[in-house]
Design an enzyme around this catalytic site. Structure first.
Site, PDB file in Angstrom:
ATOM      1  N   ASP A  25       0.826  -0.985  -0.241  1.00 49.68           N
ATOM      2  CA  ASP A  25      -0.037  -0.056   0.075  1.00 49.68           C
ATOM      3  C   ASP A  25       0.760   1.369   0.178  1.00 49.68           C
ATOM      4  O   ASP A  25       2.013   1.449   0.716  1.00 49.68           O
ATOM      5  CB  ASP A  25      -0.867  -0.120   1.155  1.00 49.68           C
ATOM      6  CG  ASP A  25      -1.877   0.944   1.216  1.00 49.68           C
ATOM      7  OD1 ASP A  25      -1.570   2.162   0.978  1.00 49.68           O
ATOM      8  OD2 ASP A  25      -3.215   0.577   1.299  1.00 49.68           O
ATOM      9  N   ILE A  26       0.448   2.340  -0.805  1.00 43.28           N
ATOM     10  CA  ILE A  26       1.451   3.347  -1.090  1.00 43.28           C
ATOM     11  C   ILE A  26       1.069   4.290   0.114  1.00 43.28           C
ATOM     12  O   ILE A  26       2.079   5.145   0.100  1.00 43.28           O
ATOM     13  CB  ILE A  26       0.916   4.181  -2.290  1.00 43.28           C
ATOM     14  CG1 ILE A  26       2.174   4.861  -3.018  1.00 43.28           C
ATOM     15  CG2 ILE A  26      -0.280   5.029  -2.229  1.00 43.28           C
ATOM     16  CD1 ILE A  26       1.702   5.391  -4.360  1.00 43.28           C
TER      17      ILE A  26
ATOM     18  N   ASN B 184     -12.580  -3.002   3.000  1.00 44.37           N
ATOM     19  CA  ASN B 184     -13.642  -1.997   2.951  1.00 44.37           C
ATOM     20  C   ASN B 184     -14.453  -2.423   1.776  1.00 44.37           C
ATOM     21  O   ASN B 184     -14.219  -2.453   0.761  1.00 44.37           O
ATOM     22  CB  ASN B 184     -13.197  -0.658   2.940  1.00 44.37           C
ATOM     23  CG  ASN B 184     -11.989  -0.305   3.852  1.00 44.37           C
ATOM     24  OD1 ASN B 184     -12.395  -0.555   4.947  1.00 44.37           O
ATOM     25  ND2 ASN B 184     -11.115   0.397   3.643  1.00 44.37           N
TER      26      ASN B 184
ATOM     27  N   GLU C 158     -12.341   3.246  -1.317  1.00 47.37           N
ATOM     28  CA  GLU C 158     -11.812   4.163  -2.294  1.00 47.37           C
ATOM     29  C   GLU C 158     -11.541   3.685  -3.610  1.00 47.37           C
ATOM     30  O   GLU C 158     -11.741   4.389  -4.586  1.00 47.37           O
ATOM     31  CB  GLU C 158     -10.551   4.947  -1.564  1.00 47.37           C
ATOM     32  CG  GLU C 158     -10.783   5.691  -0.380  1.00 47.37           C
ATOM     33  CD  GLU C 158      -9.596   6.302   0.039  1.00 47.37           C
ATOM     34  OE1 GLU C 158      -8.356   6.024  -0.529  1.00 47.37           O
ATOM     35  OE2 GLU C 158      -9.634   7.059   1.113  1.00 47.37           O
ATOM     36  N   VAL C 159     -10.892   2.589  -3.724  1.00 46.70           N
ATOM     37  CA  VAL C 159     -10.544   2.021  -5.078  1.00 46.70           C
ATOM     38  C   VAL C 159     -11.536   0.855  -5.198  1.00 46.70           C
ATOM     39  O   VAL C 159     -11.768  -0.241  -4.525  1.00 46.70           O
ATOM     40  CB  VAL C 159      -8.993   1.631  -5.095  1.00 46.70           C
ATOM     41  CG1 VAL C 159      -8.989   0.767  -6.223  1.00 46.70           C
ATOM     42  CG2 VAL C 159      -8.280   2.515  -4.675  1.00 46.70           C
TER      43      VAL C 159
ATOM     44  N   HIS D 137      -9.946  -5.728  -2.954  1.00 47.19           N
ATOM     45  CA  HIS D 137      -8.755  -5.738  -2.303  1.00 47.19           C
ATOM     46  C   HIS D 137      -8.973  -6.166  -0.644  1.00 47.19           C
ATOM     47  O   HIS D 137      -9.646  -5.376  -0.183  1.00 47.19           O
ATOM     48  CB  HIS D 137      -7.937  -4.428  -2.481  1.00 47.19           C
ATOM     49  CG  HIS D 137      -8.419  -3.228  -1.858  1.00 47.19           C
ATOM     50  ND1 HIS D 137      -9.633  -2.528  -2.787  1.00 47.19           N
ATOM     51  CD2 HIS D 137      -8.195  -2.445  -0.906  1.00 47.19           C
ATOM     52  CE1 HIS D 137      -9.904  -1.655  -2.270  1.00 47.19           C
ATOM     53  NE2 HIS D 137      -9.353  -1.311  -1.226  1.00 47.19           N
TER      54      HIS D 137
ATOM     55  N   HIS E 266      -6.724  -5.963   2.622  1.00 49.36           N
ATOM     56  CA  HIS E 266      -5.670  -5.188   3.475  1.00 49.36           C
ATOM     57  C   HIS E 266      -4.853  -6.130   4.350  1.00 49.36           C
ATOM     58  O   HIS E 266      -5.566  -6.830   5.252  1.00 49.36           O
ATOM     59  CB  HIS E 266      -6.038  -3.867   4.311  1.00 49.36           C
ATOM     60  CG  HIS E 266      -6.388  -2.776   3.486  1.00 49.36           C
ATOM     61  ND1 HIS E 266      -5.936  -1.690   3.293  1.00 49.36           N
ATOM     62  CD2 HIS E 266      -7.728  -2.816   2.928  1.00 49.36           C
ATOM     63  CE1 HIS E 266      -6.625  -0.870   2.662  1.00 49.36           C
ATOM     64  NE2 HIS E 266      -7.786  -1.379   2.266  1.00 49.36           N
TER      65      HIS E 266
HETATM   66  P1  AMP Z   1      -9.528   1.300   0.200  1.00 51.50           P
HETATM   67  O1  AMP Z   1     -10.033   2.541   1.122  1.00 51.50           O
HETATM   68  O2  AMP Z   1     -10.133  -0.028   1.124  1.00 51.50           O
HETATM   69  O3  AMP Z   1     -10.367   1.238  -1.013  1.00 51.50           O
HETATM   70  O4  AMP Z   1      -8.213   1.453   0.251  1.00 51.50           O
HETATM   71  C1  AMP Z   1      -7.608   1.818  -1.110  1.00 51.50           C
HETATM   72  C2  AMP Z   1      -6.002   1.714  -0.626  1.00 51.50           C
HETATM   73  O5  AMP Z   1      -5.310   1.699  -1.837  1.00 51.50           O
HETATM   74  C3  AMP Z   1      -5.376   2.811   0.236  1.00 51.50           C
HETATM   75  O6  AMP Z   1      -5.133   2.323   1.643  1.00 51.50           O
HETATM   76  C4  AMP Z   1      -4.527   3.479  -0.548  1.00 51.50           C
HETATM   77  O7  AMP Z   1      -3.517   4.019   0.364  1.00 51.50           O
HETATM   78  C5  AMP Z   1      -4.168   2.389  -1.596  1.00 51.50           C
HETATM   79  N1  AMP Z   1      -3.588   2.871  -2.796  1.00 51.50           N
HETATM   80  C6  AMP Z   1      -4.112   3.824  -3.525  1.00 51.50           C
HETATM   81  N2  AMP Z   1      -3.466   3.955  -4.453  1.00 51.50           N
HETATM   82  C7  AMP Z   1      -2.399   3.151  -4.690  1.00 51.50           C
HETATM   83  C8  AMP Z   1      -1.188   2.817  -5.552  1.00 51.50           C
HETATM   84  N3  AMP Z   1      -1.181   3.321  -6.752  1.00 51.50           N
HETATM   85  N4  AMP Z   1      -0.244   1.985  -5.100  1.00 51.50           N
HETATM   86  C9  AMP Z   1      -0.524   1.428  -3.865  1.00 51.50           C
HETATM   87  N5  AMP Z   1      -1.537   1.432  -2.951  1.00 51.50           N
HETATM   88  C10 AMP Z   1      -2.306   2.462  -3.645  1.00 51.50           C
END
Ligand code: AMP
Length: 143
Positions: A36-37, A92, A100-101, A105, A107
């Site tokens: 995770d970034i 999430n 958010e994505v 996924h 964690h």
């Molecule tokens: P969520 O809130 O569960 O959708 O988590 C999305 C996660 O993706 C967050 O913890 C971000 O920090 C992570 N994230 C977003 N963009 C990237 C990326 N390019 N590479 C790695 N992690 C990312």
């Protein structure tokens, strides 16, 4: 109620297609895992299925099992790699739950005593509410 459908070409789809860089730590036929970034702690890893899905609500059983298999493989490795004292496995699903994505996924979050990473707050049931909710779930799932 209408539920959202999956959006194509999320940032994780781009990582899968190697269109943007990521610190990939594991890959097999069905899953990919990368750091995770913006980690809760160093070693915070995301495990994604290669097959497209939005989250827990539309992922196929086989794709979900593949993700779980990878999570189980990696959790002890990550714990060892960063010397973590514990690990959270978190997911999430939908915006209300902080997704958010919109590519499924999970964690893997290394934890330490007193690391300041916030945990969920807890609430209390109103009188009778716990039994009502449990009954509804039991009826709907057919048990
Ligand atoms: P969520 O809130 O569960 O959708 O988590 C999305 C996660 O993706 C967050 O913890 C971000 O920090 C992570 N994230 C977003 N963009 C990237 C990326 N390019 N590479 C790695 N992690 C990312």
């Amino acid at each position: 109620m209408r539920y959202p459908v999956r959006m194509d070409d999320t940032i994780f789809d781009k990582i899968l297609k190697r269109e943007i860089p990521a610190e990939i730590v594991y890959e097999d036929e069905e899953t990919l895992a990368f750091l995770d970034i913006a980690p809760n702690n160093p070693g915070h890893t995301l495990v994604i299925p290669k097959a497209p899905s939005r989250n827990i609500f539309d992922i196929s059983e086989s794709s979900w099992l593949a993700v779980m298999k990878t999570v189980r493989l990696l959790a002890p490795v990550i714990r060892e790699a960063v010397g973590a004292e514990g690990i959270n496995i978190a997911m999430n699903n939908e915006r209300a739950a902080d997704q958010e994505v919109f590519h499924t996924h999970v964690h893997i979050i290394p934890r330490y005593h007193g690391d300041g990473v916030l945990s969920f707050t807890k609430k209390k049931y109103a009188e009778g509410e716990m039994a009502t909710v449990a009954n509804k779930i039991r009826t709907m799932v057919g048990s």
